[in-house]
Design a protein around this motif. Structure first.
Motif, short mmCIF file in Angstrom:
data_model
loop_
_atom_site.label_atom_id
_atom_site.label_comp_id
_atom_site.label_asym_id
_atom_site.label_seq_id
_atom_site.Cartn_x
_atom_site.Cartn_y
_atom_site.Cartn_z
N MET A 1 0.83 -1.20 0.00
CA MET A 1 0.00 0.00 0.00
C MET A 1 0.87 1.26 0.00
O MET A 1 0.59 2.21 -0.74
N ALA A 2 1.92 1.25 0.81
CA ALA A 2 2.83 2.41 0.85
C ALA A 2 3.51 2.59 -0.50
O ALA A 2 3.62 3.71 -1.01
N GLY A 3 3.95 1.48 -1.10
CA GLY A 3 4.58 1.56 -2.42
C GLY A 3 3.61 2.06 -3.48
O GLY A 3 3.97 2.88 -4.33
N ALA A 4 2.37 1.61 -3.42
CA ALA A 4 1.36 2.06 -4.38
C ALA A 4 1.08 3.55 -4.19
O ALA A 4 0.91 4.28 -5.18
N HIS B 1 -5.74 1.67 -1.90
CA HIS B 1 -5.54 0.95 -0.64
C HIS B 1 -6.51 -0.24 -0.53
O HIS B 1 -6.10 -1.35 -0.18
N LEU B 2 -7.78 0.02 -0.81
CA LEU B 2 -8.77 -1.06 -0.71
C LEU B 2 -8.51 -2.16 -1.72
O LEU B 2 -8.62 -3.35 -1.41
N ALA B 3 -8.19 -1.78 -2.95
CA ALA B 3 -7.90 -2.78 -3.98
C ALA B 3 -6.67 -3.60 -3.63
O ALA B 3 -6.65 -4.82 -3.84
N THR B 4 -5.66 -2.95 -3.10
CA THR B 4 -4.46 -3.67 -2.68
C THR B 4 -4.79 -4.71 -1.61
O THR B 4 -4.36 -5.86 -1.68
N GLY B 5 -5.59 -4.31 -0.62
CA GLY B 5 -6.01 -5.26 0.40
C GLY B 5 -6.78 -6.43 -0.18
O GLY B 5 -6.57 -7.58 0.18
N ALA B 6 -7.67 -6.13 -1.12
CA ALA B 6 -8.46 -7.20 -1.75
C ALA B 6 -7.60 -8.13 -2.58
O ALA B 6 -7.79 -9.36 -2.57
N ILE B 7 -6.63 -7.59 -3.30
CA ILE B 7 -5.73 -8.42 -4.12
C ILE B 7 -4.92 -9.36 -3.24
O ILE B 7 -4.80 -10.56 -3.52
#
Length: 140
Positions: free
Chosen positions: A93-96, A128-134
């Protein structure tokens, strides 16, 4: 009765791991934000900062839930997996956030402190949400 006590202790352990991960997420968002995040959200009532923090915390929660579900009732695997995947998720998330900041005009951190709602913060929140879902999908 012993099963209830064991289940309560396991739940407590998962809760502690989740809260620690969310605290780390809070610190990361605070580092990305000019000024103090607590002042921005609770004193100045800044919706941009609140949205980004909330999306980060939700992303972490999704990851922890997936790690628990994938543990097949192996408590040690679930706790270690929750912590490991949670840390990995926070790093991604931080990288994104940094990547999105690099490829878009302006500085996302500065937009967070703007008192007016900023559409770019919504984009970052969805990242952030998409990263968590992935990551959650990759766990299961």
């Amino acid at each position: 009765m012993q099963t209830l006590v064991t289940d309560l202790l396991v739940t407590l352990a998962y809760g502690v791991v989740g809260v620690v991960l969310m605290a780390i997420g809070y610190v990361l968002v605070d580092m990305a934000t000019p000024g103090r995040l607590d002042e921005l959200i609770w004193t100045r009532r800044n919706r941009n900062a609140a949205l980004l923090l909330a999306s980060n915390l939700a992303g972490v929660g999704v990851i922890v839930v997936a790690a628990i579900a994938a543990s097949d009732d192996d408590v040690v695997l679930g706790l270690v997996g929750s912590a490991a995947y949670g840390i990995l998720g926070l790093l991604i998330m931080a990288g994104a956030f940094l990547l999105l900041d690099a490829v878009t005009p302006g500085r996302l951190g500065e937009l967070l402190v703007d008192p007016e709602p900023q559409p770019a913060v919504w984009v970052s929140a969805v990242v952030h949400l998409a990263t968590g879902a992935i990551i959650a999908a990759a766990i299961s």
